[in-house]
Design an enzyme around this catalytic site. Structure first.
Site, PDB file in Angstrom:
ATOM      1  N   HIS A   1       0.860  -1.177   0.000  1.00 30.79           N
ATOM      2  CA  HIS A   1       0.000   0.000   0.000  1.00 30.79           C
ATOM      3  C   HIS A   1       0.895   1.226   0.000  1.00 30.79           C
ATOM      4  O   HIS A   1       2.123   1.114   0.064  1.00 30.79           O
ATOM      5  CB  HIS A   1      -0.934   0.001   1.213  1.00 30.79           C
ATOM      6  N   ASP A   2       0.273   2.391  -0.045  1.00 30.45           N
ATOM      7  CA  ASP A   2       1.001   3.652  -0.129  1.00 30.45           C
ATOM      8  C   ASP A   2       2.142   3.733   0.879  1.00 30.45           C
ATOM      9  O   ASP A   2       3.267   4.111   0.542  1.00 30.45           O
ATOM     10  CB  ASP A   2       0.016   4.810   0.100  1.00 30.45           C
TER      11      ASP A   2
ATOM     12  N   ASN B   1       3.905   1.451   2.198  1.00 27.05           N
ATOM     13  CA  ASN B   1       5.017   0.557   1.867  1.00 27.05           C
ATOM     14  C   ASN B   1       5.883   1.126   0.748  1.00 27.05           C
ATOM     15  O   ASN B   1       7.109   1.039   0.793  1.00 27.05           O
ATOM     16  CB  ASN B   1       4.482  -0.813   1.461  1.00 27.05           C
TER      17      ASN B   1
ATOM     18  N   ASP C   1       0.399   6.567  -4.250  1.00 27.89           N
ATOM     19  CA  ASP C   1      -0.750   6.186  -5.080  1.00 27.89           C
ATOM     20  C   ASP C   1      -1.022   7.229  -6.165  1.00 27.89           C
ATOM     21  O   ASP C   1      -1.188   6.907  -7.340  1.00 27.89           O
ATOM     22  CB  ASP C   1      -2.007   6.045  -4.219  1.00 27.89           C
TER      23      ASP C   1
END
Length: 390
Positions: free
Chosen positions: A138-139, A141, A168
């Site tokens: 996700h963002d 990470n 993102d």
């Protein structure tokens, strides 16, 4: 007047944020963006709260001006429908992990053979290659691997998360939009040949470190969190608390702006300390913090109103809509949706003088355009009505 992307058909297989935000720009400027959604489920963001009529507020914002078709890409008949749709399309955007579309028999090699002009854009966390390609993420990470997360926050404190999804949007959505537009221009120059656009959100956000990474590559001095000039290292570029527990943002980097700021503080003795060493910078931060807490935000803004300096209030979200600059730039707009109700949406940040973008249609209901699009491709009403059972 025809919109600049009129005549471009985009298939959007993505969900949630990065892909839909990218294709939103194409829709705003006239492209026909068709969301290809799983029957009965659709884009997961539809079901979030709060709702705007039947769908979530975020879905309604990201998917305005688009159409929706339900196709089961795992069924044979669904694949046939999809392949017919691909034949008529210019761009495809997806955000599956690498290899998913290939396993469905719908990868780039297959689709480009069917439609050589197709521009196929895959937005993933780590790209199509490399040891991380198949990892979930996700963002947070992507920011952590790129080194940006480690630089966010105050010195001596843990890294701070951002309130928006930098990787993102900045690393994924915007890089994808640029990549697709570059590929469209190239296609016009090269006999209509499309190509594969490989977008990694980690790559994209890594490229944002233009004020940090080139310096490290040159002098090999590791930057410290909270010590960089533009992340709180200097007194002239800081956020200070006011007497009413509000905050004021100071960006007085240049001498003339720092001079104006110091004059507003009634501390002309600080003017010559703009480039003072770190210890003195820390001292000044403490001194300025003390001064700032003596007046309210409104009082300080009145003082700085006529001074040539970069001082701004830190606004709360509920203050944005009434901001005169936001109003002038139409960055929050109202339009009437198909139900007849009025809906407020974020405006269009790209301003073109002759062919501006527009919000002209509300987000589609799940499968709303099945008949319009699939009937035109030659599928029967019976086949279309049976989509949910395929």
């Amino acid at each position: 007047m025809s919109k600049p992307l009129h005549g471009i058909r985009v298939l959007d297989l993505s969900r949630l944020l990065p892909g839909p935000y990218c294709t939103m720009f194409f829709a705003d400027f006239g492209a026909e963006v068709i969301k290809v959604e799983e029957p009965n489920v659709g884009d997961y963001s539809r079901w979030e709260e709060p709702k705007v009529e039947t769908d979530s507020a975020i879905f309604s914002s990201l998917n305005r001006n688009k159409k929706s078709v339900c196709i089961n890409l795992k069924s044979q008949e669904g694949k046939e429908m999809f392949l017919e749709l691909v034949k008529t399309s210019d761009v495809l955007v997806e955000s599956f992990r690498p290899g998913v579309m290939d396993r469905l028999g719908l990868g780039y090699d297959t689709l480009s053979e069917l439609n050589p002009k197709l521009i196929y854009c895959a937005i993933t966390g780590y790209g199509q290659t490399g040891p991380y390609a198949q990892l979930p993420g996700h963002d947070i990470n992507y920011l952590s691997y790129a080194g940006l997360l480690g630089l966010q926050g105050e010195s001596g404190q843990k890294p701070a998360l951002s309130a928006t999804q930098i990787a993102d949007i900045g690393g994924g959505s915007l890089m994808a939009a640029i990549g697709i537009l570059v590929a469209i221009v190239n296609r016009e120059k090269n006999n209509g040949k499309g190509q594969f656009v490989d977008i990694s959100m980690m790559d994209g956000v890594l490229s944002w470190l233009q004020t940090v990474l080139p310096n490290y590559l040159a002098d090999h001095k590791r930057p410290e969190r909270g010590k960089l000039t533009l992340s709180g290292g200097k007194a002239c570029y800081q956020v200070y608390e006011t007497a009413d527990q509000r905050y004021i943002a100071v960006g007085a980097l240049e001498h003339k702006f720092w001079k104006g700021f110091c004059e507003g503080l009634d501390r002309p003795d600080l003017i010559d300390d703009l480039e003072a060493p770190k210890d003195r910078q820390e001292q000044m931060k403490v001194e300025i913090s003390g001064l700032m807490k003596k007046r309210s935000l409104d009082e300080w803004m009145t003082i700085f109103e006529d001074l040539d300096t970069c001082v701004t209030p830190v606004l709360h979200v509920d203050e944005i809509e009434g901001n005169p600059q936001v109003k002038e730039r139409e960055m929050i707009k109202s339009f009437r949706v198909s139900s007849g109700n009025e809906l407020k949406q974020l405006g269009i940040p790209i301003k073109l003088s002759d062919t501006p973008g527009d919000v002209y249609a509300d987000a589609p209901k799940l499968g709303e355009h099945n008949r319009e699009i699939l009937e035109d491709l030659g599928f029967s009403v019976e086949q279309i009505n049976n989509i949910g059972n395929l």
